[in-house]
Design a protein around this motif. Structure first.
Motif: not given
Ligand SMILES: [Zn+2]
Ligand SMILES: NC(=O)c1ccc[n+]([C@@H]2O[C@H](COP(=O)([O-])OP(=O)(O)OC[C@H]3O[C@@H](n4cnc5c(N)ncnc54)[C@H](O)[C@@H]3O)[C@@H](O)[C@H]2O)c1
Length: 413
Positions: A221-223, A243-248, A340-342, A344-346
């Motif tokens: 789970p994302s941190e 953005a990270q909270a909505e993962h899980d 932004a971290e997003v 990196g996600d994408y």
């Molecule tokens: Zn993410």
């Protein structure tokens, strides 16, 4: 939270109950084969009764043809950036040959023959994770690539086509990890390495199958830790935390700052953004076990980050490069609030499969290196210089067979 409590608040990697249930599932797939796999998939992954569990290249190509052209082009562009970064990394690791006493030694670099790539799909379909894992495997030269994800939608299957996967297993969780690791007669050949992110059952199952196969790293789970000073923009921080909270619901968003006025300003933005967020239910659950800590110096803030070893580190500080340089433990750093971290996600380039639960202390993220083995070799013309040492050390260990095998060469050189 007080800054000196941050380290102790770190989550334990995987809880005992999840490990136990993942072990039951992996064992039943190992011994029960296809029937066991199907029953878990129908119960846990929403597989329709009688639906195929494995798709081949033609079916993936058909799925790719069924998605809008611009979606396919988007997947191709992101795959291209992930591939370019992975190939650049691959270029940084080369074969080696050096002189050793009496001859030469070296290493060469060889990919694993087959990899199983897990892409999460429980809560949201993650075609981005299909690209992150399978494109990188191919960039490393892996010959056979199988992707697994529960209840895949056409875009997820199209991503597997874009990544040039050979097979797709429409199964998730611990059962998918077991199927790829142990193989399922008549359905899936076992792989050498299982990689990819997932929830706690996936992460637990990877830990269980390790040994029978290789695994990448715990990518659960994302941190996110946002490290911020007085220069930071509270609304961007709120956006990144959500953005990270909505993962899980198990995700863990956190803010560590040297500015005591920042938490309230972030909170205001967070509440406004949360009210408008379609995924607010999951995000609120995750926020409940996130935290905010105020440090009285940047030094104390950096120490807390290092102790936490977070998966993602967003550096919203005046000098992000020097903050990064003074840190030892994080999965991936994002320098400055524009990075932004997003992104990196994408798929800006670096991989989004990253170590969680403190694993950043001993592992980096998934990369092309994960799929490679560095194999050493030795070629001697003479044992004059090293042969007696080998014999003597073997005798010290009372391994006479070793000593004699060394001795047998001493006369001949
Ligand atoms: Zn993410
Ligand atoms: N660390 C990383 O690099 C990274 C990257 C992307 C995503 N992630 C994480 O991946 C996770 C994705 O989670 P997800 O749940 O959406 O998808 P998932 O595919 O990881 O898990 C879904 C599967 O879990 C299994 N499962 C669910 N409940 C179960 C139960 N009670 N018992 C046994 N098995 C059960 C089912 O098989 C289900 O199909 C998130 O935590 C996200 O943060 C991590």
């Amino acid at each position: 939270m007080a800054i000196d409590e941050v380290a102790a608040s770190a989550p334990t990697p995987i809880d005992r109950a999840t490990l136990d249930s993942a072990r039951e599932i992996t064992e039943s797939v190992r011994t029960g084969g296809e029937a066991a796999l199907r029953s878990h998939a129908e119960r846990l992954d929403g597989l329709a009764p009688g639906a195929p569990m494995v798709l081949g290249k033609e079916e993936l190509a058909r799925a790719a043809a069924s998605v809008p052209e611009e979606t396919l082009a988007l997947l191709e562009r992101v795959a291209g950036r992930i591939r370019a970064f992975a190939l650049a990394q691959r270029g940084a690791l080369t074969a080696l040959e050096v002189a050793v006493p009496g001859g030469r030694a070296g290493h060469d670099v060889e990919p694993v023959a087959a990899a199983g790539c897990y892409a999460p799909g429980g809560r949201y379909p993650l075609p981005s994770s299909v690209l992150m894992t399978a494109v990188t495997a191919r960039a490393g030269g892996v010959e056979r690539v199988i992707v697994a994800s529960p209840a895949p939608d056409p875009v997820t299957l199209a991503a597997a086509h874009v990544a040039r996967a050979d097979q797709f297993l429409c199964v998730g969780g611990a059962q998918a990890v077991a199927a790829m690791s142990y193989g399922v007669p008549g359905l899936v050949e076992p792989v050498a390495l299982v990689v990819g992110p997932g929830n706690r059952w996936v992460t637990a199952a990877k830990q269980i199958v390790y040994g029978a196969v290789g695994i990448d790293l715990p990518a659960g789970p994302s941190e996110l830790v946002v490290l911020a000073d007085e220069t930071a923009n509270p609304d961007l921080i709120a956006a990144d935390l959500l953005a990270q909270a909505e993962h899980d619901p198990d995700a863990r968003p956190a803010l560590i700052t040297t500015d005591p006025t920042l938490p309230d300003r972030v909170e205001t933005c967070l509440m406004r953004r949360l009210g408008e967020l379609p995924t607010r239910e999951v995000a609120s659950a995750a926020l409940a076990h996130g935290f905010v800590a105020v440090a009285d110096s940047m030094e104390a803030a950096l120490k807390a980050v290092d102790e936490l070893a977070p998966e993602h580190l967003q550096l919203c500080v005046g000098d992000p490069r020097s903050a990064k340089a003074s840190l030892k433990h994080f999965g991936a750093a994002f320098l400055g609030e524009r990075s932004a971290e997003v992104f990196g996600d994408y798929g800006a380039g670096p991989n989004h499969v990253l170590p969680t639960g403190g694993a950043a202390r001993y592992s980096g993220g998934l990369s092309v290196f994960t799929f490679l083995r560095v194999r050493t070799w030795l070629e001697l013309d003479s044992v004059k210089e090293t042969g007696e040492d080998a014999r003597d050390l073997a005798e010290l260990e009372r391994l006479s067979g070793h000593a004699r095998a060394a001795e047998a060469r001493l006369g001949s050189s």
